[in-house]
Design a protein around this motif. Structure first.
Motif, PDB file in Angstrom:
ATOM      1  N   LEU A  58       0.988  -1.401   0.046  1.00 25.84           N
ATOM      2  CA  LEU A  58       0.049   0.174  -0.270  1.00 25.84           C
ATOM      3  C   LEU A  58       1.000   1.270  -0.025  1.00 25.84           C
ATOM      4  N   LEU A  59       1.020   1.958  -1.072  1.00 24.17           N
ATOM      5  CA  LEU A  59       1.692   3.037  -1.243  1.00 24.17           C
ATOM      6  C   LEU A  59       1.136   4.703  -0.946  1.00 24.17           C
ATOM      7  N   ASP A  60      -0.104   4.679  -1.040  1.00 23.26           N
ATOM      8  CA  ASP A  60      -0.626   5.728  -0.653  1.00 23.26           C
ATOM      9  C   ASP A  60      -0.717   6.329   0.749  1.00 23.26           C
ATOM     10  N   LEU A  61       0.198   6.920   1.082  1.00 21.69           N
ATOM     11  CA  LEU A  61       0.426   7.488   2.493  1.00 21.69           C
ATOM     12  C   LEU A  61      -0.829   8.246   3.086  1.00 21.69           C
ATOM     13  N   ASN A  62      -1.569   8.683   2.313  1.00 26.85           N
ATOM     14  CA  ASN A  62      -3.028   9.334   2.760  1.00 26.85           C
ATOM     15  C   ASN A  62      -3.794   8.136   3.548  1.00 26.85           C
ATOM     16  N   LEU A  63      -3.869   7.074   2.867  1.00 27.40           N
ATOM     17  CA  LEU A  63      -4.544   5.983   3.073  1.00 27.40           C
ATOM     18  C   LEU A  63      -3.941   5.257   4.071  1.00 27.40           C
ATOM     19  N   THR A  64      -2.646   4.916   4.229  1.00 27.92           N
ATOM     20  CA  THR A  64      -2.140   4.533   5.428  1.00 27.92           C
ATOM     21  C   THR A  64      -2.406   5.276   6.716  1.00 27.92           C
ATOM     22  N   GLN A  65      -2.525   6.562   6.690  1.00 24.80           N
ATOM     23  CA  GLN A  65      -2.885   7.595   7.922  1.00 24.80           C
ATOM     24  C   GLN A  65      -4.409   7.393   8.057  1.00 24.80           C
ATOM     25  N   LYS A  66      -5.036   7.170   7.213  1.00 23.50           N
ATOM     26  CA  LYS A  66      -6.519   7.114   7.463  1.00 23.50           C
ATOM     27  C   LYS A  66      -6.894   5.557   8.136  1.00 23.50           C
ATOM     28  N   ILE A  67      -6.128   4.375   7.589  1.00 22.07           N
ATOM     29  CA  ILE A  67      -6.099   3.223   8.421  1.00 22.07           C
ATOM     30  C   ILE A  67      -5.715   3.443  10.053  1.00 22.07           C
ATOM     31  N   ALA A  68      -4.322   4.051  10.004  1.00 25.94           N
ATOM     32  CA  ALA A  68      -4.204   4.146  11.469  1.00 25.94           C
ATOM     33  C   ALA A  68      -5.019   4.953  12.223  1.00 25.94           C
ATOM     34  N   ARG A  69      -5.480   5.974  11.709  1.00 24.41           N
ATOM     35  CA  ARG A  69      -6.709   6.883  12.555  1.00 24.41           C
ATOM     36  C   ARG A  69      -8.083   6.079  13.069  1.00 24.41           C
ATOM     37  N   THR A  70      -8.167   5.004  12.219  1.00 25.82           N
ATOM     38  CA  THR A  70      -9.377   4.240  12.229  1.00 25.82           C
ATOM     39  C   THR A  70      -9.209   3.407  13.926  1.00 25.82           C
ATOM     40  N   ALA A  71      -8.087   3.265  14.200  1.00 25.95           N
ATOM     41  CA  ALA A  71      -7.946   2.634  15.498  1.00 25.95           C
ATOM     42  C   ALA A  71      -8.044   3.439  16.540  1.00 25.95           C
ATOM     43  N   GLY A  72      -8.378   4.840  16.531  1.00 25.94           N
ATOM     44  CA  GLY A  72      -8.349   5.841  17.490  1.00 25.94           C
ATOM     45  C   GLY A  72      -6.913   6.509  17.998  1.00 25.94           C
ATOM     46  N   SER A  73      -7.137   7.053  19.159  1.00 26.31           N
ATOM     47  CA  SER A  73      -5.837   7.514  19.476  1.00 26.31           C
ATOM     48  C   SER A  73      -4.711   6.535  19.766  1.00 26.31           C
ATOM     49  N   LEU A  74      -3.488   6.919  19.351  1.00 19.29           N
ATOM     50  CA  LEU A  74      -2.158   6.055  19.579  1.00 19.29           C
ATOM     51  C   LEU A  74      -1.250   6.482  20.618  1.00 19.29           C
ATOM     52  N   GLU A  75      -1.855   7.354  21.345  1.00 21.05           N
ATOM     53  CA  GLU A  75      -1.041   7.922  22.295  1.00 21.05           C
ATOM     54  C   GLU A  75      -0.609   6.906  23.327  1.00 21.05           C
ATOM     55  N   GLY A  76       0.508   6.688  23.897  1.00 21.90           N
ATOM     56  CA  GLY A  76       0.679   5.742  24.864  1.00 21.90           C
ATOM     57  C   GLY A  76       0.528   4.460  24.628  1.00 21.90           C
TER      58      GLY A  76
END
Length: 275
Positions: free
Chosen positions: A30-48
């Motif tokens: 998956l090369l689209d970095l906007n999409l990879t960010q969208k996937i990561a954001r789907t998991a909710g806050s990643l702080e900590g």
């Protein structure tokens, strides 16, 4: 996102390290970095949060997870060719990326993270994705070690994960997912977002564990769903014959003329408990 983390574009990384996707490993990068960010954001806050990722490949999703503030990423990668590219990401985010070379199906995931919440985020290799999900769904101890699963599958598999009774996609996977999690389809990803493009659309699915699922033996539920959906077009009195057939159905107060796809998760648990 290249500007956001200061690392080179993924196409350059792939070209420099000679990372052609291997069909035998179920790879589609998956090369689209906007999409990879969208996937990561789907998991909710990643702080900590410690994030476990399976099959990072050249690290597009890994970069998004780290850029969004994950405390640590533990990445399981079977393809040794990808390790130098991942090492470059690790150097950019000191002490926040741990790469384990190995087979995800043989990895004891619950032993990886030592403290704090754990989320699993992955663009799963097509050839092992469903089995990994089932492994994460069926530990004896519940609630599980993970706080959420944010996973990409072929859309067909995603529909099976979120399907309810009387849905054409409803089957063993839908029962297991509904029993222990709240699952939802987040969004679809078109084939052209990948290199090489797969022949099918993909979907990102987000699952969160149910704290108190219906009490039921994992082994018994697996037996009942396997038998019932193994002959899904037949009436339950026939498909469940090896497990007791009409006697089992009578004990669970379920009409023997019904078919597997009409049973609710609660009814499958009732059958399992009557075994």
């Amino acid at each position: 996102m290249a500007a956001l983390d200061g690392l080179p574009p993924l196409r350059d990384v792939i070209q420099r390290h000679g990372l052609d996707a291997k069909k035998a490993l179920g790879q589609n990068f998956l090369l689209d970095l906007n999409l990879t960010q969208k996937i990561a954001r789907t998991a909710g806050s990643l702080e900590g949060v410690t994030v476990i990722e399976v099959g990072p490949g050249p690290g597009g999703l890994t970069r998004a997870i780290l850029a969004l503030g994950a405390k640590k990423v533990i990445a399981i990668e079977r393809d040794s060719r990808c390790l130098p590219a991942l090492a470059e990401i690790g150097a950019h985010y000191p002490d926040r990326l741990q790469v384990i070379e190995g087979d995800a199906l043989k990895t004891p995931f619950e032993t990886l993270a030592d403290e704090g919440p754990v989320k699993i985020i992955a663009n799963l290799p097509y050839n092992v994705g469903t089995q990994l999900l089932v492994n994460w769904l069926l530990p004896q101890r519940w609630p599980p070690f993970w706080q959420s699963l944010t996973l990409m599958f072929q859309r067909e598999v995603g529909l099976r994960i979120v399907a309810d009774a009387d849905d054409d996609h409803y089957g063993r996977l839908g029962v297991l997912c509904s029993w222990r999690t709240n699952a939802r389809m987040a969004f679809d990803v078109p084939p052209q977002a990948f290199t090489p493009p797969p022949k099918v659309t993909s979907s990102v699915v987000h699952l969160e564990p149910v704290e108190n699922p219906i009490p039921c033996s994992v082994a018994a539920l697996e037996k009942v769903t396997h038998a019932a959906f193994g002959q899904r077009r037949k009436m339950l009195r026939q498909s469940l014959k090896p497990l007791g057939g009409e006697a089992l159905l009578a004990k669970a107060d379920i009409d023997p003329q019904r078919r597997a796809e009409t049973l609710s998760v609660e009814e499958f648990c009732r059958l399992a408990n009557c075994l």
